[in-house]
Scaffold this active site. Structure first.
Site, PDB file in Angstrom:
ATOM      1  N   LYS A  41      29.414   7.986  40.478  1.00  0.00           N
ATOM      2  CA  LYS A  41      28.741   6.262  40.621  1.00  0.00           C
ATOM      3  C   LYS A  41      28.927   5.725  39.431  1.00  0.00           C
ATOM      4  O   LYS A  41      28.525   4.234  39.560  1.00  0.00           O
ATOM      5  CB  LYS A  41      27.204   6.524  41.105  1.00  0.00           C
ATOM      6  CG  LYS A  41      26.342   7.075  41.896  1.00  0.00           C
ATOM      7  CD  LYS A  41      25.435   8.164  42.666  1.00  0.00           C
ATOM      8  CE  LYS A  41      24.278   8.781  43.160  1.00  0.00           C
ATOM      9  NZ  LYS A  41      23.272   9.509  42.845  1.00  0.00           N
ATOM     10  N   ASP A  98      32.953   4.564  34.252  1.00  0.00           N
ATOM     11  CA  ASP A  98      32.892   4.038  33.321  1.00  0.00           C
ATOM     12  C   ASP A  98      33.270   4.722  31.717  1.00  0.00           C
ATOM     13  O   ASP A  98      32.791   4.061  30.650  1.00  0.00           O
ATOM     14  CB  ASP A  98      31.276   4.519  33.809  1.00  0.00           C
ATOM     15  CG  ASP A  98      31.013   5.948  34.155  1.00  0.00           C
ATOM     16  OD1 ASP A  98      32.270   6.790  33.886  1.00  0.00           O
ATOM     17  OD2 ASP A  98      30.017   6.758  34.131  1.00  0.00           O
ATOM     18  N   ASP A 101      35.515  11.530  28.745  1.00  0.00           N
ATOM     19  CA  ASP A 101      34.595  12.210  28.059  1.00  0.00           C
ATOM     20  C   ASP A 101      35.728  13.441  27.891  1.00  0.00           C
ATOM     21  O   ASP A 101      36.259  12.750  26.597  1.00  0.00           O
ATOM     22  CB  ASP A 101      32.962  12.419  29.092  1.00  0.00           C
ATOM     23  CG  ASP A 101      32.532  13.300  28.265  1.00  0.00           C
ATOM     24  OD1 ASP A 101      32.444  13.431  26.722  1.00  0.00           O
ATOM     25  OD2 ASP A 101      31.801  14.535  28.672  1.00  0.00           O
TER      26      ASP A 101
HETATM   27  P1  IMP Z   1      34.896  13.517  32.148  1.00  0.00           P
HETATM   28  O1  IMP Z   1      34.077  14.692  30.814  1.00  0.00           O
HETATM   29  O2  IMP Z   1      35.289  13.157  30.754  1.00  0.00           O
HETATM   30  O3  IMP Z   1      35.810  14.156  32.750  1.00  0.00           O
HETATM   31  O4  IMP Z   1      33.674  13.008  32.614  1.00  0.00           O
HETATM   32  C1  IMP Z   1      32.970  13.063  33.551  1.00  0.00           C
HETATM   33  C2  IMP Z   1      31.821  12.067  33.448  1.00  0.00           C
HETATM   34  O5  IMP Z   1      30.410  12.278  33.212  1.00  0.00           O
HETATM   35  C3  IMP Z   1      31.940  10.411  33.797  1.00  0.00           C
HETATM   36  O6  IMP Z   1      33.017  10.265  34.150  1.00  0.00           O
HETATM   37  C4  IMP Z   1      30.243   9.817  33.684  1.00  0.00           C
HETATM   38  O7  IMP Z   1      30.118   9.430  34.965  1.00  0.00           O
HETATM   39  C5  IMP Z   1      29.647  10.878  32.837  1.00  0.00           C
HETATM   40  N1  IMP Z   1      29.491  11.149  31.529  1.00  0.00           N
HETATM   41  C6  IMP Z   1      30.335  11.731  30.369  1.00  0.00           C
HETATM   42  N2  IMP Z   1      29.875  11.227  29.201  1.00  0.00           N
HETATM   43  C7  IMP Z   1      29.156  10.546  29.645  1.00  0.00           C
HETATM   44  C8  IMP Z   1      27.481   9.951  28.720  1.00  0.00           C
HETATM   45  O8  IMP Z   1      27.859   9.703  27.624  1.00  0.00           O
HETATM   46  N3  IMP Z   1      26.738   9.881  29.838  1.00  0.00           N
HETATM   47  C9  IMP Z   1      26.576   9.331  31.314  1.00  0.00           C
HETATM   48  N4  IMP Z   1      27.455   9.964  31.840  1.00  0.00           N
HETATM   49  C10 IMP Z   1      28.857  10.686  31.251  1.00  0.00           C
HETATM   50 MG    MG Z   2      31.269   8.896  36.581  1.00  0.00          MG
END
Ligand code: IMP
Ligand code: MG
Length: 173
Positions: A41, A98, A101
């Site tokens: 989302k 968005d 991370d």
């Molecule tokens: P990944 O860890 O790069 O796979 O990110 C997975 C998902 O975690 C991202 O697409 C966001 O939706 C969520 N996410 C990561 N960091 C944050 C944060 O600081 N706030 C809110 N959602 C986050």
């Molecule tokens: Mg996300």
């Protein structure tokens, strides 16, 4: 006394950056009719603003992805909760999310799209937390680079709250 929101990126700064990114994308994708893929989302508000600012013909599709768990910690495993309605084979795909991370989500999505025959898969994120990266992922378009802090607003949530904010805030205990 509960959580507090501290504004990190005000609305006007986000909008300025969105228009800069859109300008660059319009140049890079001129005459390419890319398939823009919104990651749900979290990517939804950024996607809506970005697509309207690009001003060139773009096909839009949506993919619901979640990492297991609901807290502030990302998971290695991602789960696709929906399928693409379009076929990525031979397409120039632009993933719009968005935030990068750990990188697991974007790394895996890029891999999947290439496996499905996409010609080119680029990534556009509003936010990047490079200190948190666990797997390498090349980000083609980045709005803001942030320190390792959990942020909310402009699509990003904490326990499904705060997505509606038009600014990015740090959640403080
Ligand atoms: P990944 O860890 O790069 O796979 O990110 C997975 C998902 O975690 C991202 O697409 C966001 O939706 C969520 N996410 C990561 N960091 C944050 C944060 O600081 N706030 C809110 N959602 C986050
Ligand atoms: Mg996300």
């Amino acid at each position: 006394m509960g959580v507090q929101l501290k504004v990190l990126i005000p609305e006007a700064e986000i909008q300025k950056k969105v228009h800069e990114l859109a300008h660059q994308l319009a140049e890079d994708y001129a005459n390419k009719h890319p398939l823009a893929l919104c990651i749900l989302k979290g990517g939804w508000i950024f996607f809506a603003d970005l697509i309207r600012a690009i001003g060139i013909s773009v096909e839009c599709d949506f993919l619901s992805v979640s990492s297991y768990g609901t807290g502030t910690v990302s998971s290695e495993k991602i789960r696709l909760r929906s399928e693409l309605s379009s076929c990525p084979t031979g397409r120039d795909v632009l993933i719009v999310d968005d935030i990068a991370d750990t990188g697991y989500t974007l790394h895996e999505l890029q891999r999947l799209l290439y496996a499905q025959g996409a010609q080119d898969v680029r990534i556009c994120v509003l936010l990047d937390k490079p200190e948190r990266r666990k797997v390498p992922v090349h980000l083609d378009y980045v709005g803001f680079t942030l320190p390792d802090r959990f942020v909310v607003g402009y699509g990003l949530d904490y326990g499904e709250q705060y997505r509606h904010l038009s600014y990015i805030a740090i959640l403080e205990n």
